[in-house]
Design a protein around this motif. Structure first.
Motif: not given
Length: 180
Positions: A9-18, A41-42, A146-151, A170-173
């Motif tokens: 679930e986590l790797q299927a999401k796009h993520s942004v860290y700061g 939860s996101d 995030c679920k997708d690149a737009d998010g 980081q883009h989803a795996v």
């Protein structure tokens, strides 16, 4: 921690860290994410607690009171908020997928602690080490899954707009194998 996440679930999401060096600014970012439609939860946060005593499992009332005082307000909106002792790091308040990864994935990878959890989420070693160093200085790590690149674009804009430093996206795996 009440929320749990699977690695897929986590790797299927796009993520942004700061990174934020100021808690009130991090809370501004959380408010913007909340108002932008992101779910609790996101969103993840790790707040080092240099002043905290080691967490005493025999006395959860003290830990819960301290966590409530530190995590209140918008930070408390994040799913699974809790006080924890991170191996090799110390006391922290954390919530969201990062907290789950630190507790679960970090221990499973053998890397332990915060770096192991970040590596388990798929963050490269260089960035994981950098985030770990910034947290040791007392800075705050905020991430959005995030679920997708737009998010992801929307989350990245929110973090940059609110003054996050060292923003890493980081883009989803891709969990699907060709020909499978």
């Amino acid at each position: 921690m009440s929320a749990s996440y699977s690695m897929s679930e986590l790797q299927a999401k796009h993520s942004v860290y700061g990174i934020y060096s100021n808690r009130s600014v991090a809370e501004t970012a959380i408010a913007q994410l909340k108002n932008g439609g992101f779910a609790p939860s996101d969103v993840s946060i790790v707040i080092p607690n240099k002043a905290a005593q080691p967490i005493d499992p025999a006395n959860p009332a003290v830990d819960n009171a301290e966590m409530g005082a530190l995590a209140g307000g918008l930070v408390g909106w994040i799913a699974g908020m809790g006080a924890m002792a991170i191996p090799g790091f110390g006391a922290a308040i954390a919530g969201g997928p990062i907290a789950w990864a630190v507790l679960s994935v970090g221990a499973l990878t053998g890397a332990g602690g915060l770096i192991g959890g970040l590596l388990g989420l798929g963050i490269p070693e260089k960035e994981s080490q950098h985030f770990h160093g910034r947290l040791h200085k007392g800075d705050i790590l905020l991430s959005v899954h995030c679920k997708d690149a737009d998010g992801m674009t929307k989350a990245k804009e929110a973090l940059v707009h609110t003054g996050a430093e060292d923003v890493y996206a980081q883009h989803a795996v891709n969990t699907h194998q060709a020909g499978a």
